[in-house]
Design a protein around this motif. Sequence first.
Motif, PDB file in Angstrom:
ATOM      1  N   LYS A 192     -92.348  19.120 -33.260  1.00  0.00           N
ATOM      2  CA  LYS A 192     -92.052  19.572 -34.623  1.00  0.00           C
ATOM      3  C   LYS A 192     -92.934  18.821 -35.634  1.00  0.00           C
ATOM      4  O   LYS A 192     -93.482  19.409 -36.575  1.00  0.00           O
ATOM      5  CB  LYS A 192     -90.557  19.319 -34.911  1.00  0.00           C
ATOM      6  CG  LYS A 192     -90.093  19.697 -36.298  1.00  0.00           C
ATOM      7  CD  LYS A 192     -89.991  21.204 -36.482  1.00  0.00           C
ATOM      8  CE  LYS A 192     -89.562  21.565 -37.897  1.00  0.00           C
ATOM      9  NZ  LYS A 192     -90.226  22.775 -38.392  1.00  0.00           N
ATOM     10  N   LEU A 193     -93.095  17.518 -35.402  1.00  0.00           N
ATOM     11  CA  LEU A 193     -93.923  16.715 -36.302  1.00  0.00           C
ATOM     12  C   LEU A 193     -95.365  17.223 -36.308  1.00  0.00           C
ATOM     13  O   LEU A 193     -95.991  17.344 -37.359  1.00  0.00           O
ATOM     14  CB  LEU A 193     -93.876  15.241 -35.886  1.00  0.00           C
ATOM     15  CG  LEU A 193     -94.713  14.258 -36.716  1.00  0.00           C
ATOM     16  CD1 LEU A 193     -94.277  14.239 -38.177  1.00  0.00           C
ATOM     17  CD2 LEU A 193     -94.632  12.841 -36.146  1.00  0.00           C
ATOM     18  N   ARG A 194     -95.890  17.539 -35.117  1.00  0.00           N
ATOM     19  CA  ARG A 194     -97.257  18.088 -35.032  1.00  0.00           C
ATOM     20  C   ARG A 194     -97.369  19.356 -35.896  1.00  0.00           C
ATOM     21  O   ARG A 194     -98.354  19.552 -36.601  1.00  0.00           O
ATOM     22  CB  ARG A 194     -97.600  18.467 -33.588  1.00  0.00           C
ATOM     23  CG  ARG A 194     -98.113  17.346 -32.754  1.00  0.00           C
ATOM     24  CD  ARG A 194     -99.571  17.051 -32.972  1.00  0.00           C
ATOM     25  NE  ARG A 194     -99.932  15.864 -32.223  1.00  0.00           N
ATOM     26  CZ  ARG A 194    -100.536  14.796 -32.733  1.00  0.00           C
ATOM     27  NH1 ARG A 194    -100.838  14.755 -34.024  1.00  0.00           N
ATOM     28  NH2 ARG A 194    -100.837  13.771 -31.989  1.00  0.00           N
ATOM     29  N   ASN A 226     -85.398  13.078 -40.151  1.00  0.00           N
ATOM     30  CA  ASN A 226     -86.545  12.170 -40.053  1.00  0.00           C
ATOM     31  C   ASN A 226     -87.381  12.426 -38.805  1.00  0.00           C
ATOM     32  O   ASN A 226     -86.980  12.086 -37.706  1.00  0.00           O
ATOM     33  CB  ASN A 226     -86.059  10.734 -40.071  1.00  0.00           C
ATOM     34  CG  ASN A 226     -85.667  10.350 -41.482  1.00  0.00           C
ATOM     35  OD1 ASN A 226     -86.047  11.030 -42.435  1.00  0.00           O
ATOM     36  ND2 ASN A 226     -84.897   9.279 -41.616  1.00  0.00           N
ATOM     37  N   LEU A 227     -88.528  13.041 -38.996  1.00  0.00           N
ATOM     38  CA  LEU A 227     -89.410  13.306 -37.854  1.00  0.00           C
ATOM     39  C   LEU A 227     -90.170  12.043 -37.476  1.00  0.00           C
ATOM     40  O   LEU A 227     -90.595  11.876 -36.350  1.00  0.00           O
ATOM     41  CB  LEU A 227     -90.411  14.412 -38.212  1.00  0.00           C
ATOM     42  CG  LEU A 227     -89.811  15.790 -38.522  1.00  0.00           C
ATOM     43  CD1 LEU A 227     -90.898  16.769 -38.900  1.00  0.00           C
ATOM     44  CD2 LEU A 227     -89.034  16.308 -37.316  1.00  0.00           C
ATOM     45  N   SER A 228     -90.345  11.163 -38.464  1.00  0.00           N
ATOM     46  CA  SER A 228     -91.084   9.935 -38.167  1.00  0.00           C
ATOM     47  C   SER A 228     -90.754   8.872 -39.210  1.00  0.00           C
ATOM     48  O   SER A 228     -90.273   9.168 -40.290  1.00  0.00           O
ATOM     49  CB  SER A 228     -92.591  10.211 -38.186  1.00  0.00           C
ATOM     50  OG  SER A 228     -92.971  10.752 -39.435  1.00  0.00           O
ATOM     51  N   PRO A 282     -93.492   8.477 -34.603  1.00  0.00           N
ATOM     52  CA  PRO A 282     -92.746   9.724 -34.381  1.00  0.00           C
ATOM     53  C   PRO A 282     -91.452   9.435 -33.642  1.00  0.00           C
ATOM     54  O   PRO A 282     -91.380   8.491 -32.860  1.00  0.00           O
ATOM     55  CB  PRO A 282     -93.669  10.549 -33.478  1.00  0.00           C
ATOM     56  CG  PRO A 282     -94.898   9.750 -33.271  1.00  0.00           C
ATOM     57  CD  PRO A 282     -94.670   8.365 -33.751  1.00  0.00           C
ATOM     58  N   ASN A 283     -90.430  10.261 -33.920  1.00  0.00           N
ATOM     59  CA  ASN A 283     -89.233  10.199 -33.086  1.00  0.00           C
ATOM     60  C   ASN A 283     -89.529  10.954 -31.806  1.00  0.00           C
ATOM     61  O   ASN A 283     -90.077  12.052 -31.839  1.00  0.00           O
ATOM     62  CB  ASN A 283     -88.043  10.825 -33.811  1.00  0.00           C
ATOM     63  CG  ASN A 283     -87.554   9.878 -34.902  1.00  0.00           C
ATOM     64  OD1 ASN A 283     -87.774   8.673 -34.826  1.00  0.00           O
ATOM     65  ND2 ASN A 283     -86.929  10.423 -35.923  1.00  0.00           N
ATOM     66  N   LYS A 284     -89.162  10.346 -30.686  1.00  0.00           N
ATOM     67  CA  LYS A 284     -89.512  10.926 -29.389  1.00  0.00           C
ATOM     68  C   LYS A 284     -89.140  12.401 -29.290  1.00  0.00           C
ATOM     69  O   LYS A 284     -89.915  13.225 -28.821  1.00  0.00           O
ATOM     70  CB  LYS A 284     -88.814  10.161 -28.261  1.00  0.00           C
ATOM     71  CG  LYS A 284     -89.672   9.056 -27.695  1.00  0.00           C
ATOM     72  CD  LYS A 284     -89.040   8.438 -26.465  1.00  0.00           C
ATOM     73  CE  LYS A 284     -89.947   7.317 -25.938  1.00  0.00           C
ATOM     74  NZ  LYS A 284     -89.256   6.364 -25.117  1.00  0.00           N
TER      75      LYS A 284
END
Length: 384
Positions: A332-334, A37-39, A325-327
């Motif tokens: 990676k999310l970007r 889970n990225l976010s 987002p997860n800190k």
Amino acid sequence: QGKGTKMTEFWLISAPGEKTCQQTWEKLHAATTKHNNLSTNSKFNIPDLKVGTLDVLVGLSDELAKLDAFVESVVKKVAQYMADVLEDSKDKVQENLLANGGLLEQQWQAEHMFYSSSLDTVPFLFIFKGVNQIDNDLKARASAYNNLKGNLQNLERKNAGSLLTRSLADIVKKEDFVLDSEYLVTLLVIVPKLNYNDWVKQYETLAEMVVPRSSNVLFEDQDSYLCNVTLFRKAVDDFKHKAREYKFMVRDFQYNEEEMKADKEEMNRLSTDKKKQFGPLVRWLKVNFSEAFIAWIHVKALRVFVESVLRYGLPVNFQAMLLQPNKKTMKKLREVLYELYKHLDSSAAAIIDATMDIPGLNLSQQEYYPYVYYKIDCNLLEFK
């Protein structure tokens, strides 16, 4: 999210509808949850607003940017003042202000009904007036409360500190003094502990007419004793002069019961007032933080709407989404988002080249992404 977790930032983004907006949402959700889970995501549904001309939208984009900055500053001020008021329990600020991110979505959903559906008459003024009122009320309330707090601190300071400077009113008692005598007077002397033996040996002979054995220790702090001594009035100047040579400091002090009583009453009054105002003030801050915060989310939503129409064109067809987002995996999310949406860039580039003078797209100030992106930064509300 338990209370213990810190609020962080939220990304409010939008992408054009694929075949349907639902598909856009599913695609994003799958991409961000596939790896790990990225976010945490939710849909952020913005009501269909009637769109005016492009000129109107460009103007709105600029106005909204200013309004956003103003509302954010008020949100921060209210949060910061809450931290000041809670003094020793700054860690409670968060739970006093906001529940977690799910709230953003709920607050928006519950509130967005107040829009007229035409963007030309978006309630800018409505939002601005409301938040401006909070700003002005905060100034007035903070000023009154700080005044009270300041006066109380000054009084407390008077009753603390070294024996040389502090108020002695709460230390001495009536029986420590010879009062209402025509000839005799009681002085208060600060005697350094190191010199106390000298005092005991010398005080009766520092001047003529000191009453023998009239000195007692009334109080002590780390370094000194507070002693009284009784002598004839006419020997006072002589005594003070001589005492100074031995490092004994005579304090100017008149025993005045009325004055001391007044001081004590003033302190009690201020302390009671402060306690009385504390509860209502904290409640006011909670309610108005929530109001200002909701207004802030509205402005962000309007910005997403205007920016999405400017970027993705008409008819209105985009999905707005709220990501937390997860800190640890922000980078990676970007990357995942870029992969998903980089194809938007050719059309985005065309729009941007054509309208380099769009004030709202002030690219130097805001990082540019191929998708519409606004940050809701709740780290602003963390106080150490």
